[in-house]
Design an enzyme around this catalytic site. Sequence first.
Site, PDB file in Angstrom:
ATOM      1  N   GLU A   1       0.794  -1.229   0.000  1.00 12.18           N
ATOM      2  CA  GLU A   1       0.000   0.000   0.000  1.00 12.18           C
ATOM      3  C   GLU A   1       0.831   1.287   0.000  1.00 12.18           C
ATOM      4  O   GLU A   1       0.787   2.068   0.965  1.00 12.18           O
ATOM      5  CB  GLU A   1      -0.966   0.010   1.195  1.00 12.18           C
ATOM      6  CG  GLU A   1      -1.908  -1.184   1.217  1.00 12.18           C
ATOM      7  CD  GLU A   1      -3.011  -1.052   2.272  1.00 12.18           C
ATOM      8  OE1 GLU A   1      -2.989  -0.080   3.053  1.00 12.18           O
ATOM      9  OE2 GLU A   1      -3.904  -1.910   2.297  1.00 12.18           O
TER      10      GLU A   1
ATOM     11  N   GLU B   1      -5.309  -8.620   0.827  1.00  9.11           N
ATOM     12  CA  GLU B   1      -5.972  -8.320   2.107  1.00  9.11           C
ATOM     13  C   GLU B   1      -7.439  -8.016   1.836  1.00  9.11           C
ATOM     14  O   GLU B   1      -7.761  -7.306   0.889  1.00  9.11           O
ATOM     15  CB  GLU B   1      -5.393  -7.073   2.794  1.00  9.11           C
ATOM     16  CG  GLU B   1      -4.053  -7.245   3.427  1.00  9.11           C
ATOM     17  CD  GLU B   1      -3.554  -5.958   4.083  1.00  9.11           C
ATOM     18  OE1 GLU B   1      -4.383  -5.114   4.505  1.00  9.11           O
ATOM     19  OE2 GLU B   1      -2.326  -5.793   4.143  1.00  9.11           O
TER      20      GLU B   1
HETATM   21  C1  FCB Z   1      -4.454  -2.187   5.566  1.00  8.11           C
HETATM   22  C2  FCB Z   1      -3.084  -2.553   6.067  1.00  8.11           C
HETATM   23  C3  FCB Z   1      -3.088  -3.642   7.096  1.00  8.11           C
HETATM   24  C4  FCB Z   1      -4.240  -3.507   8.060  1.00  8.11           C
HETATM   25  C5  FCB Z   1      -5.542  -3.303   7.334  1.00  8.11           C
HETATM   26  C6  FCB Z   1      -6.744  -3.197   8.225  1.00  8.11           C
HETATM   27  O1  FCB Z   1      -4.428  -0.883   5.058  1.00  8.11           O
HETATM   28  O2  FCB Z   1      -2.259  -2.961   4.997  1.00  8.11           O
HETATM   29  O3  FCB Z   1      -1.850  -3.635   7.732  1.00  8.11           O
HETATM   30  O4  FCB Z   1      -3.987  -2.510   8.973  1.00  8.11           O
HETATM   31  O5  FCB Z   1      -5.465  -2.174   6.519  1.00  8.11           O
END
Ligand code: FCB
Length: 618
Positions: free
Chosen positions: A169, A355
């Site tokens: 990110e 994620e």
């Molecule tokens: C993302 C992050 C991860 C976690 C989630 C909820 O932005 O990459 O580390 O904090 O959000």
Amino acid sequence: MSTQDQLQFPDGFLWGAATAAYQIEGAPDADGKGPSIWDTFSHTPGKVWHSETGDVACDSYHRYPEDIALLQRLGAGAYRFSLSWPRIQPDGRGAPNQKGLDHYRRLVDALLEKGITPVVTLYHWDLPQALQDKGGWASRDIAEIFADFAAIAGEALGDRVHRWITLNEPWVVECIGYRIGVHAPGVTDSAQATAATHHLLLAHGRATAALRAASPSPAQVGITLNLGVVRPATPEAADLAEEWDARQNGVFLGPLLRGEYPGRLSAEYSPAKVPGLVRDGDFGVIREPIDFLGVNFYAPNYVGPDGVDGVDGVMVQPDGMPVTAMGWLIDPSAIYELMVRLRDEAPGLPLYITENGSAWYDYVTQDGAVNDYERIDYLHGHLAALHQAIADGVDLRGYFAWSLMDNFEWAEGYSKRFGLAFVDFGTQRRILKRSGEFYASVARANALPPRELRGRRGTVRGVTLAAFNASPEDEAIAVMLGCCASRRFARAMAAGRPYPSLDAVQAAIETTFSSMTWDDVVEAMAAHPRIGARADGQSAAEQAGVGDASRAALAAGNAGYEQRFGHVFLICATGLSGEQMLAALRARLDNDEATERAVAARELRKITALRAEKALAG
Ligand code: FCB
């Protein structure tokens, strides 16, 4: 259940779970580790919720075998974790610290022994502090320095790790870390943020090549972006939505896929418009071929038309849409939309969801379970949407749930639980949540079963709703639990049928609690089918990780504490009478309203100031 009812995923689809080093490891100075910007930031008072830190977190540096056991219970075929750069290079440069590398060798070997594929992220936000002291991501040197780190990792682990992610990110790094300063390193300087954007991309390109060159066996390398689905809240906001899209998506996809920054961005956001920032050949470096694109996705965003001179716009929360404990909207159609967009914009590039997940107000029942039906519902919706995307031609190869277990949620500290496993931070006990069992059933079958909680969406508006759909007494207990600690949340729920109005809830609280003693509450909760497990105050507190230190904090009058675990713990720890509880709750609700007013006033001031600034500049 007949297999026909299931949504079958393609053969070889990878089911995994994800974590990040600073969020789980703890052991901040073990075996020669140097400080990272998150060590510094979390130890700076006021930066993280309740000044919590990752000093212990899930203690995974020591307890990784337990984490692997959890992965096995989840039926996970892969584990995405990150390397702590300052464990490997304490100052971010020079010869590697072998003890740091040994830790990751042990972790990887233990995973492989159980047949779990390691997917390693090189950078998940914990920059060595020594590098930040020299400018961090705002300094161009970082690209080369990061490539050296990538080569060290590739050389040391590349015989057993074959899938790598360079950066996690980069938008969060540049925007939240350097532009608005809510994350480490806490910089609020848009020139540095825009420089960071370019240097992150450059670093990604250089690291990709360096890693491939250093790895003793073929390395598949990708990058993970948190791409947004930005929707206009009203038709007038369409242009603003496109602007936000360019800032979050185009600014990374453009260079990676096409070798250019979006033309519409101003110099405040576009490296291309900052003299001297982008040099000849940079786009060639950035476009080093990648084997896959990792996508982190949680929620769509809506932009309202109330912008400043049509430029900024504001993020709005459309009324009545369900949200998680983070306040993030739940709308699985957004992940589908994003996948289809990438199918069209990056044809031929394999995708992974690296994620996806949700935070809820989880708690452990007396029989030791965590019944997080809301998380199951979220997962189900998003997996069904991804299944549809695959059916519509999206080359999605795998899914990593965020997160394997509850952990340090950055600026939110431990107040937000994202895990498929519950972590009792007081004892480090891990408890697989019901969602973990659900996820295991999906992973093992490589298929999504029909939605068990059919019909709940639309009627379920958040974690508290099961309780709210019950008697006034249950509602009152739920309020006392702090599940709907904020008045705003209560009001939002009150707006939806068939839930009672806020007044009705408050009236119920008054009649229920004004005449009750703590023992009565305990008894009522014990008898409650869903939340009765909270009956034993002391041990419930224990279960949620309220240890001696926390109790001391409570005793010292740390009033905000109950935000984390709900009013019930405040009450447990202070032994209030029913009347006192009611007073505390009332104060809390009033306080929330005052906070809301203050936030609104602050936003208004910001907009007015920006308007004035623009008027002056114009
Ligand atoms: C993302 C992050 C991860 C976690 C989630 C909820 O932005 O990459 O580390 O904090 O959000």
